[in-house]
Write a protein that holds these residues in place. Structure first.
Motif, PDB file in Angstrom:
ATOM      1  N   LEU A  94       3.345   7.793  -8.024  1.00  0.00           N
ATOM      2  CA  LEU A  94       3.139   7.087  -6.755  1.00  0.00           C
ATOM      3  C   LEU A  94       4.140   5.953  -6.615  1.00  0.00           C
ATOM      4  CD1 LEU A  94       1.672   6.005  -4.199  1.00  0.00           C
ATOM      5  CD2 LEU A  94       0.055   4.896  -5.750  1.00  0.00           C
ATOM      6  N   LEU A  95       4.259   5.126  -7.645  1.00  0.00           N
ATOM      7  CA  LEU A  95       5.140   3.960  -7.559  1.00  0.00           C
ATOM      8  C   LEU A  95       6.615   4.345  -7.534  1.00  0.00           C
ATOM      9  CD1 LEU A  95       3.219   1.467  -9.853  1.00  0.00           C
ATOM     10  CD2 LEU A  95       3.332   1.520  -7.346  1.00  0.00           C
ATOM     11  N   LYS A  96       6.952   5.483  -8.111  1.00  0.00           N
ATOM     12  CA  LYS A  96       8.330   5.967  -8.020  1.00  0.00           C
ATOM     13  C   LYS A  96       8.659   6.323  -6.575  1.00  0.00           C
ATOM     14  CE  LYS A  96       9.786  10.228  -9.161  1.00  0.00           C
ATOM     15  NZ  LYS A  96      10.261  10.640  -7.896  1.00  0.00           N
ATOM     16  N   ASP A  97       7.713   6.956  -5.906  1.00  0.00           N
ATOM     17  CA  ASP A  97       7.911   7.384  -4.513  1.00  0.00           C
ATOM     18  C   ASP A  97       7.672   6.259  -3.507  1.00  0.00           C
ATOM     19  OD1 ASP A  97       8.466   9.933  -5.413  1.00  0.00           O
ATOM     20  OD2 ASP A  97       6.441  10.682  -5.015  1.00  0.00           O
ATOM     21  N   ASN A  98       6.774   5.349  -3.851  1.00  0.00           N
ATOM     22  CA  ASN A  98       6.386   4.271  -2.941  1.00  0.00           C
ATOM     23  C   ASN A  98       6.200   3.001  -3.761  1.00  0.00           C
ATOM     24  OD1 ASN A  98       5.200   2.505  -1.161  1.00  0.00           O
ATOM     25  ND2 ASN A  98       3.608   3.914  -0.467  1.00  0.00           N
ATOM     26  N   PRO A  99       7.257   2.223  -3.955  1.00  0.00           N
ATOM     27  CA  PRO A  99       7.183   1.060  -4.836  1.00  0.00           C
ATOM     28  C   PRO A  99       6.284  -0.082  -4.351  1.00  0.00           C
ATOM     29  CG  PRO A  99       9.429   1.371  -4.009  1.00  0.00           C
ATOM     30  CD  PRO A  99       8.592   2.456  -3.440  1.00  0.00           C
ATOM     31  N   ASN A 100       5.845  -0.032  -3.105  1.00  0.00           N
ATOM     32  CA  ASN A 100       4.974  -1.084  -2.589  1.00  0.00           C
ATOM     33  C   ASN A 100       3.840  -0.457  -1.779  1.00  0.00           C
ATOM     34  OD1 ASN A 100       4.046  -3.656  -2.045  1.00  0.00           O
ATOM     35  ND2 ASN A 100       5.354  -3.898  -0.252  1.00  0.00           N
ATOM     36  N   PRO A 101       2.936   0.264  -2.449  1.00  0.00           N
ATOM     37  CA  PRO A 101       1.889   0.983  -1.717  1.00  0.00           C
ATOM     38  C   PRO A 101       0.798   0.065  -1.186  1.00  0.00           C
ATOM     39  CG  PRO A 101       1.518   1.204  -4.055  1.00  0.00           C
ATOM     40  CD  PRO A 101       2.816   0.464  -3.894  1.00  0.00           C
ATOM     41  N   SER A 102       0.261   0.419  -0.040  1.00  0.00           N
ATOM     42  CA  SER A 102      -0.903  -0.289   0.509  1.00  0.00           C
ATOM     43  C   SER A 102      -2.155   0.226  -0.193  1.00  0.00           C
ATOM     44  CB  SER A 102      -1.013  -0.005   2.008  1.00  0.00           C
ATOM     45  OG  SER A 102      -1.323   1.375   2.220  1.00  0.00           O
ATOM     46  N   ASP A 103      -3.274  -0.429   0.045  1.00  0.00           N
ATOM     47  CA  ASP A 103      -4.543   0.054  -0.501  1.00  0.00           C
ATOM     48  C   ASP A 103      -4.817   1.480  -0.057  1.00  0.00           C
ATOM     49  OD1 ASP A 103      -4.993  -2.346  -1.759  1.00  0.00           O
ATOM     50  OD2 ASP A 103      -6.610  -2.998  -0.426  1.00  0.00           O
ATOM     51  N   GLU A 104      -4.535   1.757   1.207  1.00  0.00           N
ATOM     52  CA  GLU A 104      -4.756   3.106   1.736  1.00  0.00           C
ATOM     53  C   GLU A 104      -3.838   4.122   1.056  1.00  0.00           C
ATOM     54  OE1 GLU A 104      -4.880   5.531   5.977  1.00  0.00           O
ATOM     55  OE2 GLU A 104      -4.254   3.436   5.963  1.00  0.00           O
ATOM     56  N   TYR A 140      -3.267   8.670  -2.497  1.00  0.00           N
ATOM     57  CA  TYR A 140      -2.501   9.318  -3.561  1.00  0.00           C
ATOM     58  C   TYR A 140      -3.367   9.595  -4.784  1.00  0.00           C
ATOM     59  CZ  TYR A 140       1.653  10.697  -6.112  1.00  0.00           C
ATOM     60  OH  TYR A 140       2.590  11.429  -6.795  1.00  0.00           O
ATOM     61  N   MET A 141      -4.228   8.665  -5.112  1.00  0.00           N
ATOM     62  CA  MET A 141      -5.024   8.772  -6.339  1.00  0.00           C
ATOM     63  C   MET A 141      -6.336   9.526  -6.130  1.00  0.00           C
ATOM     64  SD  MET A 141      -3.067   7.314  -8.576  1.00  0.00           S
ATOM     65  CE  MET A 141      -4.180   7.150  -9.977  1.00  0.00           C
ATOM     66  N   SER A 142      -6.615   9.968  -4.919  1.00  0.00           N
ATOM     67  CA  SER A 142      -7.904  10.604  -4.630  1.00  0.00           C
ATOM     68  C   SER A 142      -8.146  11.881  -5.424  1.00  0.00           C
ATOM     69  CB  SER A 142      -8.034  10.894  -3.129  1.00  0.00           C
ATOM     70  OG  SER A 142      -7.110  11.889  -2.743  1.00  0.00           O
ATOM     71  N   GLY A 143      -7.107  12.518  -5.919  1.00  0.00           N
ATOM     72  CA  GLY A 143      -7.270  13.734  -6.709  1.00  0.00           C
ATOM     73  C   GLY A 143      -7.523  13.491  -8.176  1.00  0.00           C
ATOM     74  N   ASN A 144      -7.555  12.234  -8.584  1.00  0.00           N
ATOM     75  CA  ASN A 144      -7.831  11.890  -9.980  1.00  0.00           C
ATOM     76  C   ASN A 144      -9.247  11.333 -10.086  1.00  0.00           C
ATOM     77  OD1 ASN A 144      -4.716  11.622  -9.779  1.00  0.00           O
ATOM     78  ND2 ASN A 144      -5.160  11.729 -11.961  1.00  0.00           N
ATOM     79  N   GLU A 146      -6.210  -2.199  -8.788  1.00  0.00           N
ATOM     80  CA  GLU A 146      -5.617  -3.504  -9.131  1.00  0.00           C
ATOM     81  C   GLU A 146      -4.455  -3.349 -10.096  1.00  0.00           C
ATOM     82  OE1 GLU A 146      -6.199  -6.382  -7.575  1.00  0.00           O
ATOM     83  OE2 GLU A 146      -7.480  -5.143  -6.307  1.00  0.00           O
ATOM     84  N   ALA A 147      -4.581  -2.437 -11.049  1.00  0.00           N
ATOM     85  CA  ALA A 147      -3.504  -2.206 -11.998  1.00  0.00           C
ATOM     86  C   ALA A 147      -2.274  -1.631 -11.291  1.00  0.00           C
ATOM     87  CB  ALA A 147      -3.957  -1.277 -13.119  1.00  0.00           C
ATOM     88  N   ILE A 148      -2.482  -0.726 -10.362  1.00  0.00           N
ATOM     89  CA  ILE A 148      -1.356  -0.159  -9.613  1.00  0.00           C
ATOM     90  C   ILE A 148      -0.653  -1.259  -8.800  1.00  0.00           C
ATOM     91  CG2 ILE A 148      -0.711   1.425  -7.748  1.00  0.00           C
ATOM     92  CD1 ILE A 148      -2.942   3.313  -8.833  1.00  0.00           C
ATOM     93  N   LYS A 149      -1.429  -2.116  -8.171  1.00  0.00           N
ATOM     94  CA  LYS A 149      -0.839  -3.218  -7.396  1.00  0.00           C
ATOM     95  C   LYS A 149      -0.039  -4.140  -8.305  1.00  0.00           C
ATOM     96  CE  LYS A 149      -4.496  -3.627  -3.930  1.00  0.00           C
ATOM     97  NZ  LYS A 149      -5.524  -4.555  -3.443  1.00  0.00           N
ATOM     98  N   ALA A 150      -0.574  -4.422  -9.510  1.00  0.00           N
ATOM     99  CA  ALA A 150       0.126  -5.288 -10.450  1.00  0.00           C
ATOM    100  C   ALA A 150       1.424  -4.626 -10.937  1.00  0.00           C
ATOM    101  CB  ALA A 150      -0.786  -5.614 -11.634  1.00  0.00           C
TER     102      ALA A 150
END
Length: 151
Positions: free
Chosen positions: A112-122, A127-131, A143-147
């Motif tokens: 996710l962060l490779k494709d979108n380095p500054n993702p919103s909560d949405e 992106y993570m809904s399949g995990n 929170e960890a992804i945001k950090a």
């Protein structure tokens, strides 16, 4: 049986397996890389997530015959010593409880962060809904992804 030359975590690996063998089992049973986990076996839970040329994929449903020359990265190959920003953020935010799903969660978050380095909560939620995390650490994951995005 068929012979395959796979690039896994930067190294070329030779294997002789049935072409329909899922990459998950090639990694775990033939290449002794147990970090990628078996969850559901139907590509629905995300525990088996690896990167295929940098894209998050479910290894339980990906036959070895479909890989071709694409590079595979597992949790073992994300960073040799746990210094990837996502791995560090996971520790800093005490994400893991049982830990079973965490390799797949981390691999998805890194993609996710490779494709979108500054993702919103949405963006993160989508992106993570399949995990799936049976322990319910979704808020700490976010929170960890945001950090990690800030590093």
């Amino acid at each position: 049986m068929a012979k395959y030359s796979l690039k896994v975590n930067g190294k070329t690996q030779q294997i002789d397996v049935d072409p329909s063998t899922p990459i998950l089992w090639v990694l775990r049973d033939h290449l002794n890389m147990p970090g990628t986990k078996f969850g559901c076996g139907m590509a629905m839970c995300g525990a088996c997530t690896v990167h295929l040329d940098g894209t998050a994929v479910r290894s339980c449903s990906l036959p070895v015959s479909a890989v071709g020359k694409q590079a595979i990265t597992t949790i073992e190959g994300l960073s040799a010593n746990g210094t990837h920003p996502v791995q560090k953020a996971w520790i800093e935010h005490d994400v893991a409880q049982c830990g079973y799903c965490q390799a797949g969660q981390i691999m998805s978050a890194a993609a996710l962060l490779k494709d979108n380095p500054n993702p919103s909560d949405e963006d993160i939620d989508n992106y993570m809904s399949g995990n799936i995390c049976r322990c319910g650490t979704y808020l700490r994951i976010k929170e960890a992804i945001k950090a990690a995005a800030k590093k």
